[in-house]
Design a protein around this motif. Sequence first.
Motif, PDB file in Angstrom:
ATOM      1  N   THR A 240      46.184 -41.074 -30.932  1.00  0.00           N
ATOM      2  CA  THR A 240      47.057 -41.134 -29.751  1.00  0.00           C
ATOM      3  C   THR A 240      46.777 -42.381 -28.911  1.00  0.00           C
ATOM      4  OG1 THR A 240      45.501 -39.770 -28.528  1.00  0.00           O
ATOM      5  CG2 THR A 240      47.353 -38.619 -29.532  1.00  0.00           C
ATOM      6  N   LYS A 241      45.964 -43.289 -29.462  1.00  0.00           N
ATOM      7  CA  LYS A 241      45.648 -44.595 -28.846  1.00  0.00           C
ATOM      8  C   LYS A 241      44.894 -44.468 -27.517  1.00  0.00           C
ATOM      9  CE  LYS A 241      49.282 -47.205 -31.107  1.00  0.00           C
ATOM     10  NZ  LYS A 241      49.942 -46.162 -31.891  1.00  0.00           N
ATOM     11  N   MET A 242      44.190 -43.345 -27.320  1.00  0.00           N
ATOM     12  CA  MET A 242      43.391 -43.210 -26.101  1.00  0.00           C
ATOM     13  C   MET A 242      42.117 -44.053 -26.237  1.00  0.00           C
ATOM     14  SD  MET A 242      44.794 -41.233 -23.843  1.00  0.00           S
ATOM     15  CE  MET A 242      43.635 -40.409 -22.758  1.00  0.00           C
TER      16      MET A 242
ATOM     17  N   PHE B 121      39.236 -24.216 -22.886  1.00  0.00           N
ATOM     18  CA  PHE B 121      40.620 -24.592 -22.565  1.00  0.00           C
ATOM     19  C   PHE B 121      41.014 -24.035 -21.192  1.00  0.00           C
ATOM     20  CE2 PHE B 121      45.222 -23.899 -22.595  1.00  0.00           C
ATOM     21  CZ  PHE B 121      45.663 -25.167 -22.902  1.00  0.00           C
TER      22      PHE B 121
ATOM     23  N   VAL C 255      39.034 -25.970 -18.424  1.00  0.00           N
ATOM     24  CA  VAL C 255      39.547 -27.330 -18.214  1.00  0.00           C
ATOM     25  C   VAL C 255      40.920 -27.279 -17.554  1.00  0.00           C
ATOM     26  CG1 VAL C 255      40.317 -29.441 -19.396  1.00  0.00           C
ATOM     27  CG2 VAL C 255      38.215 -28.336 -20.106  1.00  0.00           C
ATOM     28  N   LYS C 256      41.749 -26.353 -18.019  1.00  0.00           N
ATOM     29  CA  LYS C 256      43.104 -26.220 -17.471  1.00  0.00           C
ATOM     30  C   LYS C 256      43.035 -25.902 -15.973  1.00  0.00           C
ATOM     31  CE  LYS C 256      47.493 -24.189 -18.577  1.00  0.00           C
ATOM     32  NZ  LYS C 256      48.107 -22.958 -18.318  1.00  0.00           N
TER      33      LYS C 256
ATOM     34  N   VAL D 279      41.888 -28.986 -14.064  1.00  0.00           N
ATOM     35  CA  VAL D 279      42.939 -30.014 -13.956  1.00  0.00           C
ATOM     36  C   VAL D 279      44.009 -29.583 -12.955  1.00  0.00           C
ATOM     37  CG1 VAL D 279      44.790 -31.195 -15.221  1.00  0.00           C
ATOM     38  CG2 VAL D 279      42.535 -30.973 -16.247  1.00  0.00           C
TER      39      VAL D 279
ATOM     40  N   LEU E  30      47.865 -38.482 -12.380  1.00  0.00           N
ATOM     41  CA  LEU E  30      48.026 -38.603 -13.834  1.00  0.00           C
ATOM     42  C   LEU E  30      47.231 -39.768 -14.421  1.00  0.00           C
ATOM     43  CD1 LEU E  30      49.609 -37.967 -16.524  1.00  0.00           C
ATOM     44  CD2 LEU E  30      51.393 -39.453 -15.673  1.00  0.00           C
TER      45      LEU E  30
ATOM     46  N   LEU F  12      43.509 -39.118 -14.205  1.00  0.00           N
ATOM     47  CA  LEU F  12      43.197 -38.095 -15.213  1.00  0.00           C
ATOM     48  C   LEU F  12      43.110 -38.748 -16.592  1.00  0.00           C
ATOM     49  CD1 LEU F  12      42.864 -34.997 -15.332  1.00  0.00           C
ATOM     50  CD2 LEU F  12      45.256 -34.859 -15.976  1.00  0.00           C
ATOM     51  N   ASP F  13      43.993 -39.714 -16.807  1.00  0.00           N
ATOM     52  CA  ASP F  13      44.022 -40.439 -18.077  1.00  0.00           C
ATOM     53  C   ASP F  13      42.712 -41.191 -18.302  1.00  0.00           C
ATOM     54  OD1 ASP F  13      45.600 -41.819 -20.337  1.00  0.00           O
ATOM     55  OD2 ASP F  13      44.905 -43.510 -19.135  1.00  0.00           O
TER      56      ASP F  13
ATOM     57  N   ARG G   8      39.790 -40.443 -21.122  1.00  0.00           N
ATOM     58  CA  ARG G   8      39.259 -41.432 -22.070  1.00  0.00           C
ATOM     59  C   ARG G   8      37.737 -41.416 -22.086  1.00  0.00           C
ATOM     60  NH1 ARG G   8      43.059 -46.079 -22.968  1.00  0.00           N
ATOM     61  NH2 ARG G   8      44.990 -45.279 -22.166  1.00  0.00           N
TER      62      ARG G   8
ATOM     63  N   SER H 107      47.602 -32.634 -26.915  1.00  0.00           N
ATOM     64  CA  SER H 107      47.532 -33.554 -25.786  1.00  0.00           C
ATOM     65  C   SER H 107      46.097 -34.076 -25.730  1.00  0.00           C
ATOM     66  CB  SER H 107      47.873 -32.823 -24.493  1.00  0.00           C
ATOM     67  OG  SER H 107      46.834 -31.933 -24.181  1.00  0.00           O
ATOM     68  N   PRO H 108      45.870 -35.254 -25.116  1.00  0.00           N
ATOM     69  CA  PRO H 108      44.500 -35.767 -25.078  1.00  0.00           C
ATOM     70  C   PRO H 108      43.500 -34.773 -24.480  1.00  0.00           C
ATOM     71  CG  PRO H 108      46.023 -37.468 -24.421  1.00  0.00           C
ATOM     72  CD  PRO H 108      46.828 -36.215 -24.569  1.00  0.00           C
ATOM     73  N   ILE H 109      43.925 -33.998 -23.472  1.00  0.00           N
ATOM     74  CA  ILE H 109      42.984 -33.049 -22.854  1.00  0.00           C
ATOM     75  C   ILE H 109      42.672 -31.908 -23.825  1.00  0.00           C
ATOM     76  CG2 ILE H 109      42.661 -31.420 -20.943  1.00  0.00           C
ATOM     77  CD1 ILE H 109      44.258 -33.372 -19.213  1.00  0.00           C
TER      78      ILE H 109
END
Lengths: 217, 350
Positions: free
Chosen positions: B33-35, B145, B148-149, B152, B159, B162-163, B167, B247-249
């Motif tokens: 996902t290119k993170m 999960f 973390v959810k 978040v 956003l 968080l990104d 990473r 998703s990344p998370i």
Amino acid sequence: MTKIFNNKTKELVKNIDCYIENVSNSGLIFYNGIKAYMNNDIEKFELECQRISILETEADDMRRDIKHKLYRYMLIPDSRGDVLGLLETLDGVVDTAEKILEQLSIETPLIPDFLRENFIELAEFSYKAVDELIMAVKAFFREINSVDEHVNQVLFFEHEADNIEESIKRKIFQTDKIPRFSKKLHTKYFVEKIALVSDVAESVAERLSIYAIKRRI
Amino acid sequence: MIQILFFLSSGLFLGWSLGANDAANIFGTAVGTKMISFKNAAIICSVFLIIGAVISGAGASHTLGKLGAIDTLAGAFIVALAAAITVLWMTKAGLPVSTSQAVVGAIIGWNFFAKTATGYGSLTKIVGTWVFSPIIAAALAFVLFHLVKRFVENSKIHLLRLDSMTRIALLIVGAFGSYSLGANNIGNVMGVFIKSSPFQNIVISDLIHISSIQQLFFLGGIAIAIGVFTYSKKVMMTVGSGIFKLSPIAAFVVVLASSIVLFLFASQGLKHLLTSYGLPSFPLVPVSSSQAVVGSVMGISLAKGGRNMNFRILGRISIGWVATPIASAIISYIALFFMQNVFMQDTFIR
């Protein structure tokens, strides 16, 4: 590496917040402009026209800058497309608002007195739709779970604006106070244009609710 | 030296294939996902994998040793080769395969050939762990999960922030995952060579002791790292963009849960700690990182309300538990027969 990430991130967060603020201001200027026009305060109206034109140019520059930075810094690969799509459609709100004030300034339509309050009310609902949209956009970035709540409010205000639009149109074509058919059409044109702002807000909100579903982890 | 390297080559090949396949379980989604860039992922993965293998690899390898103590280099060569062939074959056939299962099968094949009793205590421990590791991973992912959810959702982080946090979290958890993978799975690659290790212990000073096993594991770690650098990118791209759409998370949760599972079944330190408090400890057994990942994804799927659960994958994993060791044992037995009777090499000490 963390520091570089943070600086780039901070910079972009600031840019995006500024852009959203810009769109929000354009909604308010649009409303104030229409109100000034309907109240025959032409000096204030022209001032608002100038302000929204400057805001529109600034918004375009900001959007381009954000787009470049998002790609250059390789941030949010997962939702980059959605964020850019959102900012682009949001730009439509500013563009539409600016165009309407500009056309009012150029064409100076003669609005009959008995419709002036209705026009202000229509502009108010269009502005409220934009305002709720801004809340929804802010929530998309920070509080994903409340996006739907704001989107529903946008839909509500758009629906209200539609109702007012219809009622003004009926009044235009039923009254004898606007003698010529061409004048009726001209007045109707501006009713539709002012309501268009809420329509644009609605279409952005609908996109946003899809982006929000995608963003939920 | 050439003879040693020749006999070790099958283990090194197994290491290479482990690096090529299993690194994707740790960094696949992040890279796909290119993170995280592949270069950063490969460097972190290789470094921590080798550290994990050298420092903490002995525990899980010991259990394999108890299953069958292969006592000649030629025997170890065949066992590792049989496992590698099985992995390659099953991968080509598109079946989910675990190096651990292939190695265990090959060792049992050796036991049959050398007429040595299989350590059934170890075998039950190993097989039991295979079944339980995806279940533990699923349970951990389920809990993580939700945590973390909640974090978040309540923290109202932007956003973009968080990104960047995700990473960094993916890098940290990737390093931990690589360490755990090295510690847990080095036994599969080099475990069969322990008894016949050609290396000598190195003592540089009172503080630095490098055992022959650690040298062996270091070599295996390098083979795994080469696998990561040369071939894992393709697998990572497939994992990241194809099989699991995470998703990344969610990817962070999957990697963390799977890494914890690998760590639980590899850490001697944790085992000693739990035992010292009189608590039940986890057996040190090489487990499949792929199956831990599948378990974690299932856990997330359950946490999301059980939608999109693919029960066929569970069925395929169960088939893998039975088919892989049997295929590997048969290949091992036949190959040992040829090595012993055609190439006249001692595959076991009579």
